[in-house]
Design a protein around this motif. Sequence first.
Motif, PDB file in Angstrom:
ATOM      1  N   UNK A 207      65.589   4.909  15.934  1.00 37.18           N
ATOM      2  CA  UNK A 207      65.469   4.652  14.495  1.00 37.18           C
ATOM      3  C   UNK A 207      64.758   5.796  13.772  1.00 37.18           C
ATOM      4  N   UNK A 208      63.879   6.492  14.473  1.00 38.33           N
ATOM      5  CA  UNK A 208      63.137   7.593  13.855  1.00 38.33           C
ATOM      6  C   UNK A 208      64.058   8.726  13.416  1.00 38.33           C
ATOM      7  N   UNK A 209      65.232   8.805  14.003  1.00 43.84           N
ATOM      8  CA  UNK A 209      66.166   9.877  13.645  1.00 43.84           C
ATOM      9  C   UNK A 209      66.712   9.706  12.227  1.00 43.84           C
ATOM     10  N   UNK A 210      66.462   8.554  11.622  1.00 41.13           N
ATOM     11  CA  UNK A 210      66.915   8.310  10.259  1.00 41.13           C
ATOM     12  C   UNK A 210      65.798   8.499   9.231  1.00 41.13           C
ATOM     13  N   UNK A 211      64.625   8.922   9.680  1.00 43.59           N
ATOM     14  CA  UNK A 211      63.504   9.104   8.759  1.00 43.59           C
ATOM     15  C   UNK A 211      63.862  10.107   7.666  1.00 43.59           C
ATOM     16  N   UNK A 212      63.448   9.791   6.454  1.00 43.59           N
ATOM     17  CA  UNK A 212      63.720  10.684   5.328  1.00 43.59           C
ATOM     18  C   UNK A 212      62.571  11.684   5.193  1.00 43.59           C
ATOM     19  N   UNK A 213      62.814  12.882   5.641  1.00 44.47           N
ATOM     20  CA  UNK A 213      61.801  13.932   5.590  1.00 44.47           C
ATOM     21  C   UNK A 213      62.473  15.269   5.835  1.00 44.47           C
ATOM     22  N   UNK A 214      62.006  16.295   5.158  1.00 42.49           N
ATOM     23  CA  UNK A 214      62.539  17.645   5.366  1.00 42.49           C
ATOM     24  C   UNK A 214      62.252  18.137   6.780  1.00 42.49           C
ATOM     25  N   UNK A 215      61.339  17.465   7.471  1.00 39.97           N
ATOM     26  CA  UNK A 215      60.988  17.841   8.845  1.00 39.97           C
ATOM     27  C   UNK A 215      61.886  17.158   9.876  1.00 39.97           C
ATOM     28  N   UNK A 216      62.779  16.285   9.415  1.00 39.12           N
ATOM     29  CA  UNK A 216      63.664  15.576  10.340  1.00 39.12           C
ATOM     30  C   UNK A 216      64.823  16.491  10.720  1.00 39.12           C
ATOM     31  N   UNK A 217      64.704  17.109  11.883  1.00 40.99           N
ATOM     32  CA  UNK A 217      65.728  18.070  12.321  1.00 40.99           C
ATOM     33  C   UNK A 217      66.946  17.384  12.926  1.00 40.99           C
ATOM     34  N   UNK A 218      66.968  16.062  12.891  1.00 44.10           N
ATOM     35  CA  UNK A 218      68.181  15.330  13.264  1.00 44.10           C
ATOM     36  C   UNK A 218      69.068  15.139  12.023  1.00 44.10           C
ATOM     37  N   UNK A 219      68.445  15.016  10.855  1.00 44.92           N
ATOM     38  CA  UNK A 219      69.208  14.788   9.626  1.00 44.92           C
ATOM     39  C   UNK A 219      69.552  16.086   8.899  1.00 44.92           C
ATOM     40  N   UNK A 220      68.681  17.077   9.065  1.00 46.99           N
ATOM     41  CA  UNK A 220      68.865  18.306   8.303  1.00 46.99           C
ATOM     42  C   UNK A 220      68.927  19.518   9.236  1.00 46.99           C
ATOM     43  N   UNK A 221      69.931  20.361   9.013  1.00 47.65           N
ATOM     44  CA  UNK A 221      70.095  21.558   9.840  1.00 47.65           C
ATOM     45  C   UNK A 221      69.051  22.600   9.450  1.00 47.65           C
ATOM     46  N   UNK A 222      68.845  23.541  10.354  1.00 42.99           N
ATOM     47  CA  UNK A 222      67.905  24.621  10.083  1.00 42.99           C
ATOM     48  C   UNK A 222      66.480  24.269  10.472  1.00 42.99           C
ATOM     49  N   UNK A 223      65.582  25.190  10.162  1.00 41.93           N
ATOM     50  CA  UNK A 223      64.178  25.009  10.499  1.00 41.93           C
ATOM     51  C   UNK A 223      63.486  24.084   9.503  1.00 41.93           C
ATOM     52  N   UNK A 224      62.454  23.381   9.924  1.00 43.45           N
ATOM     53  CA  UNK A 224      61.659  22.603   8.967  1.00 43.45           C
ATOM     54  C   UNK A 224      60.909  23.554   8.031  1.00 43.45           C
ATOM     55  N   UNK A 225      60.304  23.039   6.966  1.00 44.96           N
ATOM     56  CA  UNK A 225      59.673  23.901   5.955  1.00 44.96           C
ATOM     57  C   UNK A 225      58.496  24.731   6.463  1.00 44.96           C
ATOM     58  N   UNK A 226      57.722  24.166   7.395  1.00 50.21           N
ATOM     59  CA  UNK A 226      56.515  24.843   7.895  1.00 50.21           C
ATOM     60  C   UNK A 226      56.377  24.562   9.385  1.00 50.21           C
ATOM     61  N   UNK A 227      55.458  25.277  10.051  1.00 48.13           N
ATOM     62  CA  UNK A 227      55.176  24.937  11.453  1.00 48.13           C
ATOM     63  C   UNK A 227      54.710  23.491  11.589  1.00 48.13           C
ATOM     64  N   UNK A 228      54.982  22.899  12.736  1.00 46.97           N
ATOM     65  CA  UNK A 228      54.570  21.510  12.980  1.00 46.97           C
ATOM     66  C   UNK A 228      53.333  21.440  13.872  1.00 46.97           C
ATOM     67  N   UNK A 229      52.866  22.581  14.340  1.00 50.77           N
ATOM     68  CA  UNK A 229      51.704  22.630  15.225  1.00 50.77           C
ATOM     69  C   UNK A 229      51.208  24.073  15.260  1.00 50.77           C
ATOM     70  N   UNK A 230      50.191  24.309  16.059  1.00 56.74           N
ATOM     71  CA  UNK A 230      49.626  25.651  16.181  1.00 56.74           C
ATOM     72  C   UNK A 230      49.935  26.211  17.568  1.00 56.74           C
ATOM     73  N   UNK A 231      50.935  27.092  17.638  1.00 56.57           N
ATOM     74  CA  UNK A 231      51.395  27.595  18.934  1.00 56.57           C
ATOM     75  C   UNK A 231      50.499  28.683  19.501  1.00 56.57           C
ATOM     76  N   UNK A 232      50.593  28.856  20.820  1.00 49.97           N
ATOM     77  CA  UNK A 232      49.882  29.932  21.483  1.00 49.97           C
ATOM     78  C   UNK A 232      50.721  31.195  21.518  1.00 49.97           C
TER      79      UNK A 232
END
Length: 328
Positions: A259-284
Motif C-alpha cells: 500500500x505504501x507504493x501509492x503514497x502521494x509524495x515526490x519522494x515516492x519512486x514507485x509513482x514518479x520516475x527519476x530521482x527524488x527532490x533531495x537526498x533521503x539520508x546522509x551517505x558515506x
Amino acid sequence: MPKKQQPKLWFSLPLILLMIFVLAGAGFLSLSGPADKTMVETQRFVIPKGQAVSIIADRLEEAGLVRNSLVFRLIVKSEGVGSSIQAGSFDLSPSMSAKEIAQQLTQGTHDLWVTIPEGWRREEIAQSIADQQLEVFDEDEFLTLTRGKEGRLFPDTYLVPRQISTAQVVEMLEQTFERKVIEGLEAEITASTHDFDEALIMASIVERESRGYEEMRMVAGVLWNRVEIGMALNADATLQYIKGYSSVEDSWWVVPTAADKQLTSAYNTYRYAGLPPTPIANPGVNAIKAALNPASTDYFYYLHDRAGNIHFARTLEEHNANVVEYLR
C-alpha cells in the motif's frame, strides 16, 4: 705483579656496578620528573581511538609534556595502566611528572566520542546526539539548522566537547563533508558524468539499498540505467523516508508495504520516475563514490534474498523469476 693486582680488580667490580645502577636510577628519576616545574599552565592533549602507547609517548615528548618518551613507556608498563589509557582530550601540564600524566590519561576524558553511522537521516542524528551527555545541545534547534542539508551531514566518529553548541555540531558535520567529500573526492567529482547534486541524491539511496562498495557500484549502475530511460527507480528506501518514524517498531526505516507504493509524495519512486527532490539520508564516502562512478551494467532490476544476498536481472521476466526463487 699481575697476580697481586687481580684481587683489586675483582674487589672494584661490585663498586663499579653499584655506581652504574645508582647513576641509572638517578637518571631515570630525573627523566621521569616534570618536564618543566615552573610551567603550570595546562594544554589540551588529544588521544585518538586506538593510538599505541609508543606513539602517545612520542607525542607527549614532542609537546614538551614529558622529558623522555621511553621513560614514559616504562612507567606505563610498570604501573600496569597501558590498557586503561583512554581516547579523548586531557588538560596536561609540563609541571606534572610522567607518572602523574600516565595516571591522568586513565581518568575520564573531557570530551565524548559521538558516532554517526552511514545512511542515517538528520532526525536520527539529532535523536542520537540528544541522548549523549552534551550540556547545551538542543534537538529541535539541530533540526531547524539542518533543514535542507540532508546528505551533507557527514557520517563519522567525532570527538566533541561536552559544552559544544548545537550550531557548532552542525558546522562540524558540514565542514567534515566539505573536507572528505568536496575536497577529498574532487578528482572523482570532476571525472564523473553525473551532476554532483544528483549523484548525492543517488548516493543516499544506494547507501540504504546496498552494502559493500562493489555492491553499491552495481546498484548505482542499475538505478542510473533506470534514470536514463525514464523508468521509475522503485526504491523501497524512498518509501521508508516518506513514512518516517514508527513508534511501534521504534525505527525510522520500517519495511514498506504494498500500500505504501501509492503514497502521494515526490519522494515516492514507485509513482514518479527519476530521482527524488533531495537526498533521503546522509551517505558515506563509498556510496558517494559508487554514485559518481557506477558499475557499467545492462541490469535493470535487483533484489535481496532473505539472507541479504543480492540478485540482479536484465528483464522483468528474469526479475519475477528471482522473486519466485528467492522470496517465495
